[in-house]
Design an enzyme around this catalytic site. Structure first.
Site, PDB file in Angstrom:
ATOM      1  N   ASN A 119       0.802  -1.224   0.000  1.00 43.05           N
ATOM      2  CA  ASN A 119       0.000   0.000   0.000  1.00 43.05           C
ATOM      3  C   ASN A 119       0.834   1.272   0.000  1.00 43.05           C
ATOM      4  O   ASN A 119       0.344   2.342   0.365  1.00 43.05           O
ATOM      5  CB  ASN A 119      -0.944  -0.006   1.196  1.00 43.05           C
ATOM      6  CG  ASN A 119      -1.832  -1.241   1.229  1.00 43.05           C
ATOM      7  OD1 ASN A 119      -1.735  -2.056   2.135  1.00 43.05           O
ATOM      8  ND2 ASN A 119      -2.667  -1.406   0.218  1.00 43.05           N
ATOM      9  N   LEU A 164       1.550   7.066   0.625  1.00 52.54           N
ATOM     10  CA  LEU A 164       0.787   6.020   1.299  1.00 52.54           C
ATOM     11  C   LEU A 164      -0.642   6.004   0.769  1.00 52.54           C
ATOM     12  O   LEU A 164      -1.291   7.040   0.666  1.00 52.54           O
ATOM     13  CB  LEU A 164       0.768   6.281   2.803  1.00 52.54           C
ATOM     14  CG  LEU A 164      -0.079   5.329   3.654  1.00 52.54           C
ATOM     15  CD1 LEU A 164       0.490   3.920   3.633  1.00 52.54           C
ATOM     16  CD2 LEU A 164      -0.171   5.848   5.090  1.00 52.54           C
ATOM     17  N   CYS A 165      -1.119   4.815   0.429  1.00 51.98           N
ATOM     18  CA  CYS A 165      -2.484   4.643  -0.047  1.00 51.98           C
ATOM     19  C   CYS A 165      -3.277   3.918   1.034  1.00 51.98           C
ATOM     20  O   CYS A 165      -3.056   2.729   1.284  1.00 51.98           O
ATOM     21  CB  CYS A 165      -2.503   3.836  -1.348  1.00 51.98           C
ATOM     22  SG  CYS A 165      -4.162   3.586  -2.025  1.00 51.98           S
ATOM     23  N   ILE A 166      -4.174   4.654   1.688  1.00 54.73           N
ATOM     24  CA  ILE A 166      -4.969   4.086   2.768  1.00 54.73           C
ATOM     25  C   ILE A 166      -6.336   4.762   2.762  1.00 54.73           C
ATOM     26  O   ILE A 166      -6.448   5.965   2.482  1.00 54.73           O
ATOM     27  CB  ILE A 166      -4.251   4.278   4.121  1.00 54.73           C
ATOM     28  CG1 ILE A 166      -4.997   3.584   5.243  1.00 54.73           C
ATOM     29  CG2 ILE A 166      -4.044   5.740   4.435  1.00 54.73           C
ATOM     30  CD1 ILE A 166      -4.229   3.600   6.563  1.00 54.73           C
TER      31      ILE A 166
END
Length: 239
Positions: A85, A92-94
């Site tokens: 992620n 950051l991919c969240i």
């Protein structure tokens, strides 16, 4: 021309930063890159013990939008992090950092996305959770996602993912030494124990309260006792 942060954003960030200094999140250290700029924070994350990231020291940049907390901040790792992620550029991919819009294609529920009740503390806790349990359904790093799933399904036999992560953890030790930071390696070192202390102002108020009010009452009581003693003496004399 860059938009200027709103007064509510500055007020919210000032309170959050103060709160995180007084009660830090376990495994994190936050500081301002510039003491005069509340919109950019440097976040240092320690790898949780008993995980692949144990002993790691990962630094990230947390940038806030001018209308925070109505829009989410962004998180970009400055340290190399091999994770399903995390994009190659460190972003950051969240879900919690995605704007609160209805996007059926993403596979995310609206309640999983950002909302103004979230804050830096909830973001940091979400990052720790994601670090240990990546979301491989919509990865930012497809290669890392494939390696992670192969490593987990094989129960560690396919160790390519593990080897890359441990190599990156080892490389972070130089940054920790440069920053004069001791990285926690055990659960006891990792966990922060808080002790509640009375505020100095509260202590002063209580001291003044007792000194001003009860001190006068005690003196009055002493005077009354002296009067009563005199009355008792005169009574005894008459008898």
């Amino acid at each position: 021309m860059a938009l200027q942060p709103t007064s509510s954003a500055l007020r919210a960030l000032s309170l959050e930063f103060k709160n995180l200094q007084e009660e830090p999140v376990e495994g994190f250290r936050v500081r301002l890159l510039d003491e005069g700029n509340l919109m950019e924070w440097e976040v240092a994350m320690f790898g949780p013990p008993e995980t692949l990231y144990e002993g790691g020291y990962f630094k990230a940049l947390l940038k806030f939008p001018p209308d925070y907390p109505y829009s989410p901040p962004s998180v970009r790792f400055l340290t190399k992090v091999w994770h399903p992620n995390v994009y190659e550029n460190g972003d950051l991919c969240i879900s919690i950092l995605h704007p609160p819009v209805d996007d059926p294609q993403s596979g995310e529920l609206p309640c999983e996305r950002w909302n103004p009740t979230q804050n830096v503390r909830t973001i940091l806790l979400s990052v720790v959770s994601l670090l240990n349990e990546p979301n491989t359904s919509s990865p930012a790093n497809v290669d890392a996602s494939v390696m992670y799933r192969r490593w987990k399904e094989s129960k560690g036999k396919h160790a390519e993912y593990e080897n890359i992560v441990r190599k990156q953890v080892l490389a972070t030790k130089r940054d920790a030494e440069k920053d004069n930071v001791t990285v926690p390696l055990t659960r006891d070192e990792y966990c922060i124990k808080h002790q509640t202390k009375p505020k100095e102002s509260d202590t002063d108020i209580m001291t003044d309260f007792y000194a001003d009010d009860y001190g006068d009452d005690m003196e009055d009581d002493d005077d009354e006792d002296d009067i009563n003693d005199d009355n008792e003496d005169s009574g005894n004399a008459e008898s």
